[in-house]
Motif scaffolding. Sequence first.
Motif, PDB file in Angstrom:
ATOM      1  N   ASP A  12     108.296  15.633  33.007  1.00  0.00           N
ATOM      2  CA  ASP A  12     108.548  16.608  34.068  1.00  0.00           C
ATOM      3  C   ASP A  12     107.654  16.352  35.285  1.00  0.00           C
ATOM      4  O   ASP A  12     108.124  16.333  36.430  1.00  0.00           O
ATOM      5  CB  ASP A  12     108.313  18.018  33.528  1.00  0.00           C
ATOM      6  N   ARG A  13     106.371  16.107  35.056  1.00  0.00           N
ATOM      7  CA  ARG A  13     105.437  15.902  36.162  1.00  0.00           C
ATOM      8  C   ARG A  13     105.590  14.511  36.772  1.00  0.00           C
ATOM      9  O   ARG A  13     105.415  14.337  37.992  1.00  0.00           O
ATOM     10  CB  ARG A  13     104.003  16.085  35.671  1.00  0.00           C
ATOM     11  N   VAL A  25      97.615   8.832  43.396  1.00  0.00           N
ATOM     12  CA  VAL A  25      97.980  10.084  44.051  1.00  0.00           C
ATOM     13  C   VAL A  25      97.195  11.275  43.516  1.00  0.00           C
ATOM     14  O   VAL A  25      97.434  12.405  43.951  1.00  0.00           O
ATOM     15  CB  VAL A  25      99.491  10.363  43.885  1.00  0.00           C
ATOM     16  N   VAL A  26      96.261  11.044  42.618  1.00  0.00           N
ATOM     17  CA  VAL A  26      95.580  12.154  41.952  1.00  0.00           C
ATOM     18  C   VAL A  26      94.885  13.048  42.972  1.00  0.00           C
ATOM     19  O   VAL A  26      95.070  14.283  42.987  1.00  0.00           O
ATOM     20  CB  VAL A  26      94.577  11.619  40.914  1.00  0.00           C
ATOM     21  N   ILE A  27      94.088  12.449  43.859  1.00  0.00           N
ATOM     22  CA  ILE A  27      93.332  13.235  44.838  1.00  0.00           C
ATOM     23  C   ILE A  27      94.275  13.963  45.787  1.00  0.00           C
ATOM     24  O   ILE A  27      94.079  15.142  46.112  1.00  0.00           O
ATOM     25  CB  ILE A  27      92.366  12.330  45.610  1.00  0.00           C
ATOM     26  N   VAL A  28      95.315  13.262  46.241  1.00  0.00           N
ATOM     27  CA  VAL A  28      96.260  13.870  47.179  1.00  0.00           C
ATOM     28  C   VAL A  28      96.985  15.037  46.525  1.00  0.00           C
ATOM     29  O   VAL A  28      97.188  16.099  47.141  1.00  0.00           O
ATOM     30  CB  VAL A  28      97.267  12.810  47.681  1.00  0.00           C
ATOM     31  N   GLN A  30      97.925  16.035  39.196  1.00  0.00           N
ATOM     32  CA  GLN A  30      97.468  17.420  39.068  1.00  0.00           C
ATOM     33  C   GLN A  30      97.384  17.833  37.607  1.00  0.00           C
ATOM     34  O   GLN A  30      96.444  18.523  37.190  1.00  0.00           O
ATOM     35  CB  GLN A  30      98.413  18.344  39.820  1.00  0.00           C
ATOM     36  N   LEU A  31      98.363  17.396  36.807  1.00  0.00           N
ATOM     37  CA  LEU A  31      98.337  17.695  35.372  1.00  0.00           C
ATOM     38  C   LEU A  31      97.106  17.095  34.718  1.00  0.00           C
ATOM     39  O   LEU A  31      96.453  17.739  33.890  1.00  0.00           O
ATOM     40  CB  LEU A  31      99.610  17.160  34.711  1.00  0.00           C
TER      41      LEU A  31
END
Length: 318
Positions: free
Chosen positions: A96-97, A257-260, A271-272
Amino acid sequence: MSPIVRMILGRLALGLLSLVLVSLVIFMAVELLPGDIAQEVLGQSATPETVAAFRAELGLDQAAPIRYVHWLGGVLTGDLGNSLATGRDIGSMIVDRFGKTLFLAGYAAAISVPLAVTLGILAALYRNSIFDRIVNVATLSSISFPEYFVAYILILLLSINTPVFPSIADFGRDPSLGDMLYRTFLPAMTLVLVVTAHMMRMTRASIINLMAQPYIEMARLKGVGPARVILRHALPNALAPIINVVALNLAYLITGVVIVEVVFVYPGLGQLMVDSVAKRDITVVQGCCLVFAGIYILLNLLADVLSIATNPQLLHRK
């Protein structure tokens, strides 16, 4: 067996070995995280007996090597296990994420790749001109700042001072494509500003390096225009390094993309993973990291294959 098939099989074998080593590093790194998932779930008021019973229920009372072997065995069979915090299947959570992360990365790639290649070609065509210098300064400036700084600057300019785009990219359930593009514009532009410089400079450098080749000089002596020389003669031979840097930046768009995602509260895989770290949900963190590592390895393999497809001489050692 053809050389390119042999190369692909060899790279796949190395990729699988790399994934096993990465999984070991991920497991060891997660083990070093402070805190206790059982205490986190039960709260500070839980008695030591209740915490111990809950740890045994989760399997956390077993030795780390045993838990790693069990986890790796599940991964090899496609079972990432269940979340320690919520009990949900990790595979469904990641699917999903991950789809949302792919959408954001694809959105940024659709803007950054054509933009970078076009700017690189124009910078090579007008080398040492005012345009070339402005593009180089702008791209070097954007690449010099970390992602979170670029993100906050865009939020300040386009969300606070001039409220054009929302600062939070969570678009809820069942949004339209237009709403998704609108709400994810700022995180996509953050990624575009970060990755465009790499691809633009590689495109420019690759074309300029080829401009001194004899066949380019011959084309010029025949009266071929500068634009045609670059597009018809230099660019096809510069595709291998350009494809490499594009594929590597695409890998960064997905895995970096984690930080963004955290800055814009975007409900993606990054984000997860951050939320799971905060909850000490080690199984979800391991699954997210393994997916990121697998995507990075596959895109590196794709870059090698596409580079060889555009320049078969790379198969042969000098």
